[in-house]
Design an enzyme around this catalytic site. Sequence first.
Site, PDB file in Angstrom:
ATOM      1  N   SER A 190       0.764  -0.959   0.093  1.00 46.49           N
ATOM      2  CA  SER A 190      -0.034   0.002  -0.321  1.00 46.49           C
ATOM      3  C   SER A 190       0.933   1.102   0.103  1.00 46.49           C
ATOM      4  CB  SER A 190      -0.856   0.094   0.986  1.00 46.49           C
ATOM      5  OG  SER A 190      -1.576   1.444   1.675  1.00 46.49           O
ATOM      6  N   TYR A 222      -1.672  -0.543  11.051  1.00 48.46           N
ATOM      7  CA  TYR A 222      -1.799  -0.849   9.109  1.00 48.46           C
ATOM      8  C   TYR A 222      -1.095  -0.337   8.290  1.00 48.46           C
ATOM      9  CZ  TYR A 222      -3.600  -0.993   4.689  1.00 48.46           C
ATOM     10  OH  TYR A 222      -3.808  -1.313   3.249  1.00 48.46           O
TER      11      TYR A 222
END
Length: 246
Positions: free
Chosen positions: A142, A156
Site C-alpha cells: 500500500s 495498518y
Amino acid sequence: MNNIENKVVVITGASSGLGEATARYLAARGASVVLGARRTDKLEQIAGEIRAAGGKAEVVSTDVTNKQQVQALIDTAVRIYGRVDVLINNAGLMSIAPMDELKVDEWDRMIDINVKGVLYGIAAALPQFRKQNSGHFINVASVAGIKVFSPGGTVYSGTKFAVRAISEGLRHEVGGSIRTTTIEPGAVDSELKLGSSHEASSNFVKEFYKQAIPADAVARAIAYAIEQPADVDINEIVLRPTVQEF
C-alpha cells in the site's frame, strides 16, 4: 507477445476487489487462475463467469491465516495444472482507529492477514518455484507502506511496511530465476474501506475513498509486471488516483 497466456496464477483474496478484478483481467488474457478466499460462493460465481467466457479457473476455500489452507491452495494449482507461475498475495485487512482505542484484536487480525498471510503464501509457493527454477511473487502492499497513515492507520501501515521489507529481502534472497514485485496502491475501490469498526475512523475512510480509482487499475499494473520477459523483474509499482495527495 502475450507473456500472460497459459501462465498459472494463484490469487488470494480473490472474492472481491483487487483480487477479483485481477482474476478476471488475467483470465481474459489466457491465464489459468486459481482463486483462494473464504467466501467460496463468491469464488464459484466469479470462476463460473470466467469459464463461461472461455477462461480457466479453479476455486479453493482459503483463509490466509491458516497455513495448511494456503498450502492446499498451492497444492491444488500444482495438482491440476502441474505448476504455479505466479502467486499474488492480495488478501488484506485495513482496520483504522487511533492507537488510544486499543483495538488489539484488530491489530492481531491485521498482522495475521497482512503479514503472516503473505509469509504463508511464500512458504507454500517457494519450494515449487525452486523446483521449477522459475516463479513470480506479487505482494500487495500500500502507499501506507511508504508513508505512515496516521492518526488511525499506524498498525495498518506497520503491516504494509513489513510487506515491503519482506518483499525486498525475498527478492534479494531468491532472485535469479524467481521474480518479486510489490504493488503499492492508493485509494482503489474495494471492500478494504469497510474494515474499520471505529465509527469516526470508518466515516473518514469512506470519505477518503470517494476519490478511489477502479480495481482494474491494479489488475493492469499486475499484468504489466507479469508480462515482462523472464529476465526483467519489476520490483515495485506505486499507483494512486491522480487527485490523491497521500
